[in-house]
Scaffold this motif. Structure first.
Motif, short mmCIF file in Angstrom:
data_model
loop_
_atom_site.label_atom_id
_atom_site.label_comp_id
_atom_site.label_asym_id
_atom_site.label_seq_id
_atom_site.Cartn_x
_atom_site.Cartn_y
_atom_site.Cartn_z
N HIS A 22 0.85 -1.19 0.00
CA HIS A 22 0.00 0.00 0.00
C HIS A 22 0.89 1.24 0.00
O HIS A 22 0.70 2.18 0.78
N PHE A 23 1.84 1.23 -0.93
CA PHE A 23 2.88 2.25 -0.97
C PHE A 23 3.06 2.71 -2.41
O PHE A 23 3.11 1.89 -3.33
N LYS A 24 3.17 4.03 -2.60
CA LYS A 24 3.40 4.55 -3.95
C LYS A 24 4.88 4.52 -4.25
O LYS A 24 5.67 5.24 -3.65
N MET A 25 5.26 3.67 -5.20
CA MET A 25 6.66 3.58 -5.58
C MET A 25 6.88 4.38 -6.86
O MET A 25 5.97 4.55 -7.68
N SER A 26 8.10 4.88 -7.02
CA SER A 26 8.43 5.71 -8.16
C SER A 26 9.49 5.04 -9.02
O SER A 26 10.49 4.53 -8.51
N LEU A 27 9.25 5.04 -10.33
CA LEU A 27 10.22 4.59 -11.31
C LEU A 27 10.68 5.82 -12.06
O LEU A 27 9.84 6.54 -12.63
N GLY A 28 11.97 6.10 -12.08
CA GLY A 28 12.44 7.32 -12.70
C GLY A 28 13.62 7.11 -13.62
O GLY A 28 14.58 6.44 -13.26
N SER A 29 13.52 7.70 -14.82
CA SER A 29 14.63 7.69 -15.77
C SER A 29 14.19 8.45 -17.01
O SER A 29 13.03 8.34 -17.44
N PRO A 30 15.09 9.23 -17.63
CA PRO A 30 14.76 9.81 -18.94
C PRO A 30 14.37 8.76 -19.97
O PRO A 30 13.70 9.08 -20.96
N LYS A 31 14.72 7.51 -19.72
CA LYS A 31 14.38 6.42 -20.64
C LYS A 31 12.89 6.10 -20.65
O LYS A 31 12.43 5.35 -21.51
N CYS A 32 12.13 6.63 -19.67
CA CYS A 32 10.68 6.35 -19.67
C CYS A 32 9.86 7.56 -20.13
O CYS A 32 8.65 7.58 -19.99
N ALA A 33 10.53 8.56 -20.70
CA ALA A 33 9.81 9.74 -21.19
C ALA A 33 9.01 9.41 -22.45
O ALA A 33 9.41 8.57 -23.27
N ALA A 34 7.89 10.09 -22.61
CA ALA A 34 7.12 9.98 -23.85
C ALA A 34 7.93 10.54 -25.01
O ALA A 34 8.70 11.50 -24.84
N LYS A 35 7.75 9.96 -26.19
CA LYS A 35 8.40 10.49 -27.38
C LYS A 35 7.76 11.81 -27.83
O LYS A 35 8.43 12.75 -28.24
N VAL A 36 6.41 11.83 -27.76
CA VAL A 36 5.65 12.99 -28.23
C VAL A 36 4.54 13.29 -27.23
O VAL A 36 3.89 12.37 -26.73
N ALA A 37 4.34 14.57 -26.94
CA ALA A 37 3.20 15.01 -26.13
C ALA A 37 2.31 15.88 -27.01
O ALA A 37 2.76 16.92 -27.52
N LEU A 38 1.07 15.46 -27.20
CA LEU A 38 0.08 16.24 -27.95
C LEU A 38 -0.81 16.92 -26.91
O LEU A 38 -1.72 16.30 -26.35
#
Length: 383
Positions: free
Chosen positions: A158-174
């Motif tokens: 019951h814990f919010k975990m964070s995954l972080g890396s520029p590798k998980c960025a969207a390619k395009v934001a509309l």
């Protein structure tokens, strides 16, 4: 001069109707069969249909995963991943708020790295970039379309975990103002205050640098100038400005960090499954009250950006005006209290403990221990 690093791997396209170019974006990325990640509410509201119609007209094949819920769970990520494997998807289109976009990022991690999402908690914990992701935000809050983070609830802890890396960025934001034109006031209030918390924390945290400072203070003023009109007058222009403010706030904190507000808010949301924007909003003034003594200049700038008159005030008093401005916003926007969301006094110690081990705790502008978080929770609870 100190050194810093700034990265923005996402191509941003902003404007009315820009979401309808989605088929062209899929083709430009060389993808054949994206999975749409969204929720049933957006399907019922006809929002997703606008995108699927554009894909149909563009001759792009797709599948839909519509199992997204608030505070997305590790089990949901796994379900979406399993469906993507069966359907043969090669990319993703996230339509929605942070829950859809964070889930899509997490699924993207699994599509290129395998395993389960819980394997990748923390910063830079996976090797390969996610599959191509196109993000289409439908709220004025998370900025997840341009951030490098995915926040997923570990259902066992019951814990919010964070995954972080520029590798998980969207390619395009509309980023399309038409997608938020029909948002109800309560959603604008909660998600808008979430965006404000991103801007405040990205601007004041220990990892802030000149570019994030510029984005942060601009976003704070843009949100402060528009959030009341967006909520109470149904102004399309104000809603569009809130979407832009959320985007710029995302660029800010995505390249610096979040801090104590999110440490506490994610603890609250993880334990009670409360909407993320609500937890950010109700804690924002109280954490700011604790933090403002760490940087009088920046918090005075926040106060001024939010419309407070700080002319002639000593720096400490000018900085304290930021706390006043945030309390006024919470009152004007009818943000609920901790008691009203169902928080229990006997849980405050557990909440403080969870806040104290958040991945961003060291970024808070003022050092905060479990005991400090407990005192802030008590103040907010007893307000």
């Amino acid at each position: 001069m100190f050194s810093f690093e700034f990265s923005l791997p996402t191509t941003i396209k902003f404007g009315e109707g820009v979401s309808l170019t989605v088929a062209d974006e899929v083709k430009a990325l060389g993808n054949k069969k994206p999975m749409i990640v969204t929720d049933k509410g957006l399907i019922a509201a006809g929002v997703v249909e606008k995108i699927t119609k554009a894909l149909d007209e563009g001759g792009v094949e797709y599948t839909i995963f519509d199992g997204i819920e608030p505070n997305p769970r590790d089990t949901t990520v796994q379900k979406a991943y399993e469906q993507a494997k069966v359907d043969g998807n090669d990319s993703m289109i996230a339509i929605g708020g942070g829950s859809s976009m964070d889930t899509a990022k997490a699924v993207g991690v699994l599509m290129t790295n395998g395993g389960v999402v819980n394997d990748y908690e923390g910063l830079d914990m996976f090797e390969y970039p996610i599959c191509d992701l196109i993000a289409i935000p439908t709220t004025c809050g998370t900025g997840s379309e341009v951030t490098f983070w995915s926040v997923i609830t570990d259902t066992k802890r019951h814990f919010k975990m964070s995954l972080g890396s520029p590798k998980c960025a969207a390619k395009v934001a509309l980023v399309d103002p038409d997608m938020v034109a029909s948002l109800p006031p309560s959603i604008i209030a909660a998600t808008g205050m979430d965006a404000l918390s991103h801007a405040v924390e990205g601007y004041t945290c220990k990892l802030a640098e000149p570019i994030t400072d510029a984005c942060g203070i601009y976003a704070i003023k843009l949100i402060g100038d528009n959030i009341r009109d967006a909520v109470y007058t149904d102004s399309k222009e104000a809603k569009g400005n809130m979407l832009l403010g959320s985007l710029i706030a995302g660029i800010c904190f995505g390249n610096s960090d979040i801090a104590g507000i999110h440490c506490m808010g994610e603890a609250l949301g993880g334990l009670y499954d409360t909407a993320h924007g609500v937890t950010m909003a109700l804690l924002l003034p109280y954490v700011t009250e604790y933090n403002y003594v760490a940087d009088f200049d920046k918090y005075a700038n926040i106060a001024e950006a939010l419309g407070e008159n700080i002319t002639g005030l000593p720096k400490r008093d000018a900085a304290a005006k930021a706390v006043d401005a945030l309390h006024k916003l919470c009152t004007d926007l009818c943000i609920p209290t901790m008691k009203e969301i169902g928080a229990k006094e006997e849980d405050l110690d557990e909440l403080a403990q969870r806040a104290s081990v958040n991945v961003s705790v060291d970024s808070n502008p003022r050092k905060a221990t479990k005991e400090d978080f407990l005192e802030i929770f008590k103040k907010a609870y007893n307000a």
